[in-house]
Design an enzyme around this catalytic site. Sequence first.
Site, short mmCIF file in Angstrom:
data_model
loop_
_atom_site.label_atom_id
_atom_site.label_comp_id
_atom_site.label_asym_id
_atom_site.label_seq_id
_atom_site.Cartn_x
_atom_site.Cartn_y
_atom_site.Cartn_z
N ILE A 284 42.21 31.81 36.52
CA ILE A 284 42.46 32.79 37.57
C ILE A 284 42.10 32.18 38.91
O ILE A 284 41.28 31.26 39.00
CB ILE A 284 41.69 34.11 37.35
CG1 ILE A 284 40.17 33.88 37.43
CG2 ILE A 284 42.06 34.74 36.02
CD1 ILE A 284 39.37 35.17 37.47
N SER A 285 42.73 32.68 39.96
CA SER A 285 42.47 32.25 41.34
C SER A 285 42.73 30.76 41.46
O SER A 285 43.80 30.29 41.10
CB SER A 285 41.04 32.64 41.74
OG SER A 285 40.86 32.52 43.13
#
Length: 626
Positions: A284-285
């Site tokens: 994620i990110s």
Amino acid sequence: MTTNHPIARAPRPALAAALLSGLVLAATGCAGLAPTGPAPVPDFDRLQVTTHRDGDDLLTAGLGLAGLQSMAPPAFADPAAPTPGELRRRAIWNKWRGIADLSPTGGYGSVYGSVADVPGREFTALARVDGARHPHRVLVQVPDAFDRDRRCVVVTASSGSRGVHGAIAVAGAWGLPKGCAVAYTDKGAGSDYFDLDAGQGVAVDGRIASAADGGLAFAPDAPAGGAGVRGVAVKHAHSGDNPEADWGRHVRQAAQFALHALDEAVPQAAPYTFDNTRVIAVGISNGGGAVLRAAELEGDWLDAVVAGEPSIHTGGTSLYDYATQAALLMPCALLDASLAPLPQPPLAAQSVPQWTARCSSLKAAGLVDGDDTSAQAASALAQLRETGWTDDALRAGALSVGFDLWRAVAVTYASAYGRYGVGAHPCGYGFAALDERMAPRVATAQERAAWWADGSGIPPGAGVGIVDDLMAGPDVNAADPTFPGLMCLRQLATGGSDAALRVRSGIDAMRAAPPREGLPVVVVHGRDDGLIPMALSSAPYVAMAREAGRDVRFWQVGPAQHFDAFLALPDYGARYVPLLPYVYAALDRIEAHLDGTGALPRDAVINATPREAGRPLEASQLAMPR
């Protein structure tokens, strides 16, 4: 229990060429420990193996859900000299709390997610991509219940600039209870801070050691000599490697290390190769961006990818561009009445005067129009909307403004993209422990000892702050002291100086390409993301990939913003839903597709319902796609 236990098995012929082309031999040995057994293979350095059973598991370090929910971090018996086990437990506590919503009404561990007790072993090492001056950390968790009949590796990269356990709540929580090995990389960032005053840094086991002794995970090329405080070197900012350009290769090396670790951990079923072991990448990110960069690498080594809220650059507006613009304009823009009511950021009472001062600074610099704050806020808002920001993303961005995240990101990334070393930041920024007047001082032994466990990889935090030389100028507005430095950072994105061209060259080096043909890819993003806005990251990536003929599936989740962890704040929990359940669900769908028991998930625009204040989240509120 920690042993110096090199993985002795030489690379198998099918893997040797790929391994040797991607890695170089660093110095051998393990700091402070005499080597035992055969020498390690030449692809990974300072290998160590730790066992985690009987109250110290892989997924929560024995803390369980209640321990992870505790507001107090796990304590050190000796705060100036914590043990490797204490550091690991505290690091895992921090990484969980930085990613997941663990609040009692948030639903983690009941509605979605797992904190199962998973005993097993961790294999840790340093790896280096071709041309890099410094290594990145790789770590593989092999559960005792590893499923030899469905051999699988989940490979991940830390979000943000976190240390190597940074994605444990993403990849570990999904993969370990299923009997998969999980491979992590800090992707050339992490919390291996180096104290320039003491000449000490972080060893592979997390403890502080002297640079003179060797064996550090990061030892910068620091300027020699010099009197007084010199501060702290941060790997993401000061390695001189522009690690983001190599994120995909970092992920592939972590997967390669997983095969070595499995050969050692489960030799009865060896050899493990990319031909006989399933590899799924998830992040994620920044970790989402890293696995998408891995997806474009050649070779049939990766079976599927799930990328949540990815920070990914396809040639349009880059993270550095919109972050520096947001750092300047967003505090003023958030005063526009059309965005009310905003989620309440930390220190909300202090925000309005500071944001009003920013409007005045922008007006004086000729960056907004209008003769009063209302008109200036409207001018700032119009510019952000023109860039591609939606009003929902801007409202969620109040959190990034409240925590001064835009400046923290811009300071670190400018240094990384320009490959600047210690003391060479083009805008004069640095990092140090700070006194009560926010002036640099020498770090204490207790502060240094906790850096690896507590640091996020991007100051401020863990006792390390941002040093801004431009704040000391005679013309600085006391109501808006960070403005001169932010202007300098912005000019690196828009100007024509040598420094600006150098930074933008680093940004060009990390432009993404389409994923490998035939590779299943699912992208999951919150429509309200106020840090990595969907319209400037995953949406153009999906469009680029589809234009190239790739079959990328896209889940757009609303209302979801960037930080699940902050849903513990009552106003955020009542406004937004967590993103992690959708990442886990996408992984479930991908697994079913690879097993031949289900189809790839369809595109979905998801309209979920946040939990009411004081009431627990229910599964039906997530409106999970069928």
